[in-house]
Every structure is written in C-alpha cells, then in structure tokens.
Write a protein that holds these residues in place. Structure first.
Motif, short mmCIF file in Angstrom:
data_model
loop_
_atom_site.label_atom_id
_atom_site.label_comp_id
_atom_site.label_asym_id
_atom_site.label_seq_id
_atom_site.Cartn_x
_atom_site.Cartn_y
_atom_site.Cartn_z
N LEU A 164 0.84 -1.20 0.00
CA LEU A 164 0.00 0.00 0.00
C LEU A 164 0.88 1.25 0.00
O LEU A 164 1.82 1.36 0.79
CB LEU A 164 -0.91 0.02 1.23
N THR A 165 0.55 2.17 -0.88
CA THR A 165 1.26 3.44 -0.93
C THR A 165 0.29 4.57 -0.61
O THR A 165 -0.93 4.41 -0.71
CB THR A 165 1.89 3.70 -2.32
N THR A 166 0.84 5.69 -0.20
CA THR A 166 0.02 6.87 0.06
C THR A 166 0.84 8.11 -0.26
O THR A 166 2.03 8.02 -0.56
CB THR A 166 -0.46 6.91 1.52
N LEU A 167 0.19 9.25 -0.19
CA LEU A 167 0.86 10.52 -0.45
C LEU A 167 0.93 11.34 0.84
O LEU A 167 -0.06 11.43 1.57
CB LEU A 167 0.12 11.33 -1.52
N LEU A 168 2.10 11.89 1.10
CA LEU A 168 2.24 12.86 2.18
C LEU A 168 2.30 14.23 1.52
O LEU A 168 3.32 14.61 0.95
CB LEU A 168 3.52 12.60 2.98
N PRO A 169 1.19 14.99 1.57
CA PRO A 169 1.23 16.34 0.99
C PRO A 169 2.29 17.18 1.69
O PRO A 169 2.45 17.10 2.91
CB PRO A 169 -0.19 16.88 1.27
N LYS A 170 3.02 17.97 0.95
CA LYS A 170 4.07 18.77 1.57
C LYS A 170 3.50 19.81 2.54
O LYS A 170 4.20 20.26 3.44
CB LYS A 170 4.94 19.41 0.50
N ARG A 171 2.21 20.12 2.37
CA ARG A 171 1.58 21.01 3.34
C ARG A 171 1.34 20.29 4.68
O ARG A 171 1.07 20.93 5.70
CB ARG A 171 0.25 21.54 2.79
N GLU A 172 1.42 18.94 4.66
CA GLU A 172 1.28 18.15 5.89
C GLU A 172 2.64 17.71 6.42
O GLU A 172 2.71 16.98 7.41
CB GLU A 172 0.40 16.92 5.64
N ALA A 173 3.72 18.13 5.74
CA ALA A 173 5.08 17.88 6.21
C ALA A 173 5.58 19.11 6.96
O ALA A 173 4.97 20.19 6.90
CB ALA A 173 5.98 17.54 5.03
N LEU A 174 6.66 18.96 7.68
CA LEU A 174 7.24 20.08 8.41
C LEU A 174 8.03 20.98 7.46
O LEU A 174 8.58 20.50 6.46
CB LEU A 174 8.17 19.58 9.51
N PRO A 175 8.06 22.28 7.73
CA PRO A 175 8.81 23.20 6.87
C PRO A 175 10.28 22.79 6.72
O PRO A 175 10.92 23.10 5.72
CB PRO A 175 8.69 24.54 7.58
N THR A 176 10.80 22.10 7.74
CA THR A 176 12.21 21.70 7.73
C THR A 176 12.43 20.32 7.11
O THR A 176 13.58 19.87 7.01
CB THR A 176 12.77 21.71 9.16
N ASP A 177 11.36 19.64 6.73
CA ASP A 177 11.49 18.30 6.14
C ASP A 177 12.11 18.37 4.75
O ASP A 177 11.61 19.08 3.87
CB ASP A 177 10.12 17.62 6.04
N LYS A 178 13.17 17.62 4.55
CA LYS A 178 13.79 17.47 3.23
C LYS A 178 14.15 15.99 3.08
O LYS A 178 15.20 15.55 3.54
CB LYS A 178 15.05 18.34 3.09
N PHE A 179 13.27 15.23 2.47
CA PHE A 179 13.46 13.79 2.40
C PHE A 179 14.02 13.35 1.05
O PHE A 179 13.68 13.92 0.01
CB PHE A 179 12.14 13.06 2.65
N ASP A 180 14.84 12.31 1.07
CA ASP A 180 15.38 11.72 -0.14
C ASP A 180 14.65 10.42 -0.44
O ASP A 180 14.18 9.73 0.49
CB ASP A 180 16.88 11.42 0.02
N VAL A 181 14.55 10.07 -1.71
CA VAL A 181 13.95 8.80 -2.09
C VAL A 181 14.77 7.67 -1.48
O VAL A 181 16.01 7.68 -1.52
CB VAL A 181 13.90 8.66 -3.63
N GLY A 182 14.08 6.72 -0.86
CA GLY A 182 14.75 5.61 -0.18
C GLY A 182 14.85 5.81 1.32
O GLY A 182 15.15 4.87 2.06
N GLU A 183 14.58 7.03 1.78
CA GLU A 183 14.69 7.34 3.21
C GLU A 183 13.45 6.85 3.96
O GLU A 183 12.32 6.91 3.46
CB GLU A 183 14.83 8.85 3.39
N SER A 184 13.65 6.35 5.18
CA SER A 184 12.54 5.94 6.04
C SER A 184 12.19 7.09 6.98
O SER A 184 13.09 7.69 7.59
CB SER A 184 12.92 4.70 6.85
N ILE A 185 10.91 7.41 7.07
CA ILE A 185 10.46 8.53 7.90
C ILE A 185 9.30 8.10 8.78
O ILE A 185 8.65 7.08 8.53
CB ILE A 185 10.04 9.73 7.03
#
Length: 358
Positions: A164-185
């Motif tokens: 199952l996949t989902t979307l994390l809207p960037k408006r629901e992420a923290l302003p300081t969040d900078k994630f890379d593909v492959g990263e676990s959050i």
C-alpha cells in the motif's frame, strides 16, 4: 469431484496472500455459484467443500411444488419443480421439500469456468483489500515508519508496507522536512478509509500526537506509563512544549525523557527534522505548574490565580520578560495551550509600578 490438488493449492494461496483458508474457500464457493448460474441459468444450488475427503460437491436445488401450479410465495432464489417430476428422482418426496441433484463441476461450460476464475480472483482481491484496511485501521491515530519512494512539487509518495502506498502532501510535512527517495520517515496516520479501489490512508507530520508517539516509541518510561505526558502544545517544525510527570518517586521525568548525554531527546528532535522540544515538569500545585510551563524563563512569582476562569499572572525579572513571552509570543502561547491556563506576564518593574504585591 475429488481433487487433492485443489486443496493443496488452497494452502499455497493462503500462504502467499496472507489470507485464511476459510476465507479463500468462501470466495471459491461464491465463484462456483456464479459458474453454476452461467451453466444452468439460475442460482438454486448448494456447494459443499469437504477438505477431509478432498471433495467439492455441487447440488442443484429444486423446491417441490404441487402439479397444479407454481408457488408464487415461495423463496424466489429456489427453482421450483412439480411434484410428479420430482418423484421421478425421489419416490417419497413431498410438496415443500428441497430436491437436490448432484452436478459434476467438470460439466460446466468453458465460459462458466472462466467466470469462476474471474469471480474467485475478484473475491480474493476484495479479501486482500479488507485485510489491508483492517491492518491499517488498527494503526489509525498511531505513528508508523514509511519509506519515501517518490517526490514531486506537492507530495512525497510513501510505501507503507502491505503493498500500500500513500501521499504525504508537503503542506502536511514540516517546513524543515527534506526527504530523499529511499529514506525511512515517521508519519502519523490521521485516518483510514475504504474506497472503491481499496484502503486510503491519510498521513501527516503536523499533528502533536506524532510527538507523543515518538516519546512512547523512544522512551521506555513513557511507554510503560512510569512517566506520563500530561500536556503538549506544538508549532510544527519550530517548537513543541511537553509537560511530563513521574509516577515513581525514584524516576526523574525530565531526565528520563532527555536520556544519557541527551540521546533520547536528540533522537526525537532528529525524527522531527530539527524541531525544538522544551520539557517542563508537571505539577498538581497550580503555582508550580504555571511557573514550570513558562520555562526556560525563570518566574519570580505566580499571583492573581483564578481556578474557576483558569487565569493567572506571572511575574518575571525585567531582563527575562522577552524570554518568557517568546518570539512572536510563542513561549507563552505554547504554555497556555499545554496547561490550559490563560497566563498574563509582567516584568517585576511593571508589577511594582501597578502596585501588584508579589
């Protein structure tokens, strides 16, 4: 029909798809009924699956009615057969009985077999969707670890597991969040809904409960209940204020949350992409609670306490007024939200000028 291979396949499918054999058997029976209808033109049948004997039995059913005419008030799902015709199959049968005739599934038409496979596959997909839905429904209002598998201007695409996949809207992420593909959050599951295409999981990193779940996950004393989070307020991405209390006199609530060499609180801050976390000691004494909530500012006195309206006045040193209020009023705002008291703050000189005795 006897088929050892069929029952062996049931076990294989159950293992591969993580579905119980009983649910797969039920899906198969529904498919057999559809295949029967395709061959016979009606659904008056009974399917019996007997794993002990490796048997699959299909019976065409008929409701026995008088020769004079059909019973209009009878069960519409049962095909009717006149008594005289029924007695050609079973001599002692009577009106109102159900006559069952064995049907060999191998006699089903090719079209019926295709329908059986399609219905079985669809039923299995529906079961899988329901299982995934129930799995994530239990995790609603909880924190989970997700893997970033894609990103665009508006969203991070996350793999939640269970295919199952989902979307994390960037408006629901923290302003300081900078994630890379492959990263676990770490994300907080806000809601889980069942849609036509399957389960839909909505996630966020803004909810203050994410911080609570991080404390529970990373601090054993919080998870066990020895240390409790009594109040929490948050400006997502900037600062969180957490009031904690120990239920064991031998355990320091603040120390337990900070950890040796600040290891625990540092891990929480890292999970929140650098968001600052202020801890204060909860107290059943109103004055101590109010003073503690305004940390890191030192409070000289707490006065004018109104426990009904939950309002109070805190007095601080002149040079600590801006610290107590915080940038943009953040410190006092978070304190107010965390302890649910309205706090007015004055410097010592302001209080003296107004004749306030403290």
């Amino acid at each position: 029909m006897v088929s050892k291979e069929f029952f062996r396949l049931l076990e294989v499918i159950a293992d591969e798809r993580g579905i119980s054999v009983d649910l797969i058997t039920d899906a198969f029976i529904k498919g057999m009924i559809v295949a029967f209808k395709k061959s016979k033109g009606h659904t008056s049948c009974r399917v019996e699956v007997n794993p002990e004997k490796n048997e699959i039995l299909v019976f065409e059913q008929h409701l026995v009615v008088p020769d004079e005419g059909y019973d209009l008030e009878a069960d519409p799902t049962l095909k009717q057969m006149k008594l005289s015709e029924a007695r050609q199959h079973k001599a002692r049968i009577k009106v109102g009985d159900i006559l069952e005739e064995f049907i060999n599934p191998k006699e089903f038409s090719q079209t019926a077999v295709v329908n059986l496979k399609n219905v079985l596959n669809q039923n299995l997909k529906n079961i899988e969707k329901e299982n995934v839905y129930q799995f994530f429904k239990l995790k609603e209002k909880e924190m989970v670890i997700a893997k970033v598998i894609g990103e665009d201007e508006e969203y991070y695409r996350l793999d939640l597991g269970k295919e199952l996949t989902t979307l994390l809207p960037k408006r629901e992420a923290l302003p300081t969040d900078k994630f890379d593909v492959g990263e676990s959050i770490k994300v907080y599951i806000a809601s889980v809904e069942m849609k036509t295409k399957g389960p839909k999981v909505l996630v966020t990193r803004l909810d203050k409960s994410l911080v609570t779940r991080l404390f529970e996950n990373l601090i054993p004393e919080v998870k066990s209940g020895v240390v409790e989070i009594m109040g929490i307020a948050r400006d997502p991405g900037d600062r969180t204020k957490v009031g904690v209390m120990s239920n064991d006199k031998n355990v320091d609530a603040i120390g337990a949350c900070i950890g040796e060499e600040s290891s625990r609180i540092r891990e929480i801050v890292r999970a929140l992409s650098g968001e600052k976390v202020d801890l204060f000691l909860w107290s059943t004494n109103e004055r101590d609670l109010i003073a503690n909530s305004l940390q890191p500012a030192e409070v000289l006195a707490v006065t004018q306490i109104n426990p009904i309206k939950r309002t109070t006045l805190a007095i601080v040193k002149d040079d600590k007024l801006s610290l107590a209020i915080g940038k943009g009023g953040q410190n006092v705002k978070l304190a107010v939200q965390a302890i649910n008291w309205k706090i007015d703050i004055k410097s010592a000189s302001m209080a003296e000028a107004e004749g306030i005795i403290f």
